[in-house]
Design a protein around this motif. Structure first.
Motif, short mmCIF file in Angstrom:
data_model
loop_
_atom_site.label_atom_id
_atom_site.label_comp_id
_atom_site.label_asym_id
_atom_site.label_seq_id
_atom_site.Cartn_x
_atom_site.Cartn_y
_atom_site.Cartn_z
N VAL A 174 -47.16 37.40 -114.90
CA VAL A 174 -45.86 37.99 -115.83
C VAL A 174 -44.77 37.49 -114.75
O VAL A 174 -44.48 37.89 -113.57
CB VAL A 174 -45.95 39.46 -115.79
N PHE A 175 -44.11 36.44 -115.11
CA PHE A 175 -43.06 35.94 -114.57
C PHE A 175 -41.57 36.57 -114.72
O PHE A 175 -41.33 37.03 -115.93
CB PHE A 175 -43.10 34.37 -114.47
N THR A 247 -38.40 38.27 -103.73
CA THR A 247 -37.32 39.51 -104.17
C THR A 247 -36.04 39.06 -103.73
O THR A 247 -34.95 39.30 -104.48
CB THR A 247 -37.83 40.60 -103.38
N TYR A 248 -35.56 38.65 -102.67
CA TYR A 248 -34.52 38.18 -102.12
C TYR A 248 -33.64 37.16 -102.99
O TYR A 248 -32.64 37.35 -103.61
CB TYR A 248 -34.29 37.51 -100.87
N ASN A 252 -34.13 40.76 -107.46
CA ASN A 252 -34.72 41.78 -108.23
C ASN A 252 -36.21 41.98 -107.74
O ASN A 252 -36.85 41.07 -106.98
CB ASN A 252 -34.96 41.65 -109.78
N TYR A 253 -37.19 43.00 -107.98
CA TYR A 253 -38.55 43.04 -107.96
C TYR A 253 -39.38 42.14 -109.03
O TYR A 253 -39.58 42.91 -109.93
CB TYR A 253 -38.98 44.70 -107.59
N PRO A 254 -40.03 41.32 -108.34
CA PRO A 254 -40.86 40.61 -109.55
C PRO A 254 -41.90 41.41 -109.89
O PRO A 254 -42.48 42.34 -108.79
CB PRO A 254 -41.32 39.46 -108.89
N TYR A 270 -46.36 34.49 -106.25
CA TYR A 270 -45.02 34.74 -105.57
C TYR A 270 -44.37 33.39 -105.36
O TYR A 270 -43.07 33.34 -105.17
CB TYR A 270 -45.13 35.62 -104.49
N SER A 271 -45.02 32.47 -104.88
CA SER A 271 -44.48 31.01 -104.38
C SER A 271 -44.01 30.44 -106.03
O SER A 271 -42.86 29.70 -105.98
CB SER A 271 -45.57 29.93 -104.07
#
Length: 504
Positions: A174-175, A247-248, A252-254, A270-271
Motif C-alpha cells: 500500500v503506497f 517518513t521525512y 507522513n508515516y507510510p 520503503y525505497s
C-alpha cells in the motif's frame, strides 16, 4: 554356421554406430540434475524474500540466467571428465560455494566470534574447504553414484520450502497517495534554494555527552551562531534509514508492510516510497531544479551512489549480493564511501555558487558518521572501520568529530556562496545503534536536527518536534500551504520497522 554369421554381423554393426551415438549418450548419462536444482533453489530463495516487490517475469529471467550458466558449466565438466557422476558433482560444489557464499557466511556468523565471522576470514576458510572438495572429487577414482542420488533428493526437498512460500502469494503493498505529490505550489518572486543534508547515523549532542562523554557543544554553538535552530533532545522517526527517509520526504508515516514480509521486501517497499515521495516531487513540479545526491532513486532521479542491501533492492541485486562476487563488491563499495563523502562535501559550496533561473532543491545523503569508519578525528584514512561486525564506539566518534569539520566548511560555503539566504535542513536519521549495554535503544533513535530557516520565529518550533514535520513547517511558512502537523512518533525499540508514541 548361421549363428556364427549372425554374431559376425552383430559385432560388425555395433562399432559402425558407436562413433555417432557415444558422445551424446555419455553426456546424457553424466548430466545430472542436482546442480540445476541448486541453482533454482538459489533463485527461488531470493524471490521468496522479495516477492511482494518483484514479479514472476523477473523470477523467470533470473531462473533462465542462473540455470543456463550452471548448465554451461556442467557441460564443460562433462566434456573433460570420463566419470558418470563427477561433472555434476563438480558443478554443484562450484554452485554451493559461489552462489550460496552469503548463506555460509551467515551460518558461520552464528558460530564464530565476531572477529572471525568477517569476510576476511570466512572467504578464505570456505574457499579452502570447497577447493579441497573440488580437488578431491576431481582426482578421486570413485564413481559417486550414491552421492549423485543423495544430492538430487536433497536439492529437490530443499526447493519445496521457497516454493511453498511463493505459492502462498504476496500481500499487495500500500503506497501513500500521490495526488498532491505532483501538485505545483506558488513559489513567489524569490523562492529560496533548499538544501536537505542527511548525515547518516549522526546521534544527538545529548547522547554524545551521555554515552561517549564527548561535548559537541562547539559544533552546536557554531550552528546556532550562524542562525540554525538546533532541536534539543532530537529524535528521528525510525532506526532504519529507508523508513526514516520515506517518513521525512513523505511528510507522513507510510503504511507499514505486513509483518510477514521479509526484511528485503520491506527495504524495497520503503525505497519505492522514497522514490515517489511528496517533498521532492512537489518541489520539482513547482519549478525547482532537483539535485539528488542520494543512495535512493528520488522523483525520477537515479541514485548517485550505491550502498549494499539498501540501494535499489531488486531481485537481481539481492541475488548478486549473496554471491562471492557480491561480497567482494560490497567490500570495495564500502571502501569507496570515504571518497564519495568527501566529494559531496566539496560539491555543496560549488552548487551554491551556481547561478540559475530556477531555484534549487539539493538533497545530499552523507554516509557519515555511519559505518564504514574510514577516517579518524583528524581526517586520517583508516581501514579498521570496514569490520561491520565489530563496530566500535570510538571509531564512530572519531569519524563524527572529523565530519564536524567537513560540515562546518560545507555549510559556511553554502551560506557564503548563495545569492540569497537559503533553507538548510541538517538532520540525522538514527543514532549509532550499537552502544553497548542496556542503553542501546535509548541512543538508537536520537539524532542531530538543525534547521536554518531565514526569517523564522521561535514560535515556529515546538518541543519534541521530529523530522516528519520539517517540510510541513517549510511548505506552510514559505509556500503558503496549510499542512497540519502529524503526531511526532519515535521508535519504541531498535527494530527497524517498529514505531510508537513519543513519550515526550
Amino acid at each position: 554356421m548361421k549363428p556364427e554369421k549372425e554374431n559376425s554381423i552383430s559385432s560388425e554393426a555395433f562399432p559402425a554406430r558407436a562413433p555417432l551415438s557415444a558422445p551424446r549418450l555419455a553426456i546424457r548419462k553424466r548430466f545430472a540434475a542436482h546442480p540445476l536444482l541448486f541453482g533454482c533453489l538459489f533463485v527461488l530463495q531470493g524471490y521468496a524474500m522479495i516477492q511482494p516487490m518483484s514479479s514472476p517475469k523477473e523470477l523467470l529471467f533470473w531462473l533462465v540466467v542462473v540455470v543456463g550458466a550452471i548448465a554451461l558449466a556442467e557441460l564443460i565438466f562433462v566434456l573433460f571428465s570420463q566419470h558418470p557422476s563427477k561433472p555434476a558433482l563438480l558443478a554443484s560444489i562450484c554452485v554451493i560455494f559461489f552462489f550460496f557464499f552469503g548463506d555460509w557466511r551467515q551460518i558461520l556468523g552464528h558460530w564464530l566470534p565476531p572477529r572471525l565471522a568477517t569476510a576476511k576470514w570466512t572467504l578464505p576458510a570456505t574457499g579452502i574447504v570447497f577447493t579441497s572438495a573440488f580437488a578431491w572429487v576431481l582426482w578421486s577414482s570413485r564413481a559417486f553414484d550414491t552421492t549423485r542420488r543423495y544430492l538430487n533428493a536433497v536439492a529437490s526437498l530443499l526447493i519445496i520450502i521457497p516454493c511453498v512460500r511463493i505459492a502462498r502469494g504476496p500481500s499487495t503493498p500500500v503506497f501513500p497517495p500521490v495526488e498532491m505529490a505532483s501538485a505545483p505550489m506558488a513559489l513567489g518572486s524569490h523562492p529560496p534554494d533548499i538544501y536537505f543534508i542527511l548525515t547518516d547515523a549522526y546521534t544527538s549532542p545529548e547522547s554524545l555527552k551521555t554515552y561517549w562523554g564527548y561535548d559537541n557543544s562547539g559544533f552546536v554553538n557554531w550552528l546556532a551562531g550562524r542562525g540554525f535552530h538546533v532541536v534539543k533532545g532530537a529524535h528521528g522517526n525510525s532506526t532504519f534509514t529507508p523508513v526514516c527517509l520515506s517518513t521525512y520526504l513523505s511528510m507522513n508515516y507510510p503504511a507499514a508492510p505486513p509483518s510477514s514480509w521479509p526484511s528485503v521486501a520491506d527495504t524495497a517497499y520503503y525505497s519505492a516510497v522514497i522514490g515517489r515521495s511528496a517533498v521532492p516531487a512537489r518541489l520539482k513540479a513547482s519549478g525547482y531544479d532537483l539535485r539528488a545526491y542520494s543512495i535512493f532513486d528520488v522523483a525520477g532521479e537515479p541514485h548517485f551512489y550505491y550502498v549494499p542491501r539498501v540501494t535499489d533492492p531488486t531481485l537481481g541485486n539481492s541475488l548478486f549480493e549473496r554471491t562471492v562476487l557480491g561480497y567482494g563488491c560490497t567490500y570495495f563499495n564500502h571502501l569507496a564511501t570515504g571518497d564519495v563523502n568527501l566529494k559531496l562535501f566539496d560539491l555543496l559550496p560549488r552548487i551554491a555558487a551556481e547561478r540559475s533561473v530556477k531555484p534549487k532543491f539539493v538533497y545530499v545523503h552523507i554516509m557519515m558518521p555511519h559505518f564504514p569508519f574510514l577516517f579518524d578525528a583528524q581526517g586520517h584514512r583508516v581501514k579498521r572501520g570496514l569490520r561491520q561486525e565489530d563496530e566500535r564506539p570510538e571509531d564512530y566518534l572519531g569519524q563524527l568529530i572529523y565530519e564536524n569539520t567537513l560540515l562546518t566548511n560545507a555549510v559556511a560555503g553554502i551560506l557564503k556562496n548563495s545569492p540569497a539566504p537559503p533553507i538548510i535542513v541538517l538532520q540525522g536519521d538514527h543514532g549509532f545503534r550499537e552502544v553497548p549495554g542496556p542503553h542501546r535503544f535509548e541512543e538508537a533513535s536520537t539524532i542531530l536536527n538543525a534547521l536554518y530557516l531565514p526569517g523564522s520565529k521561535e514560535d515556529w518550533f515546538y518541543p519534541g518536534m521530529t523530522p516528519v514535520n520539517t517540510f510541513r513547517l517549510i511548505f506552510n511558512h514559505y509556500f503558503g500551504q496549510h499542512y497540519d502537523y502529524v503526531p511526532d512518533i519515535i521508535p519504541t525499540n531498535v527494530s527497524p520497522f517498529v514505531v510508537g508514541p513519543n513519550p515526550n
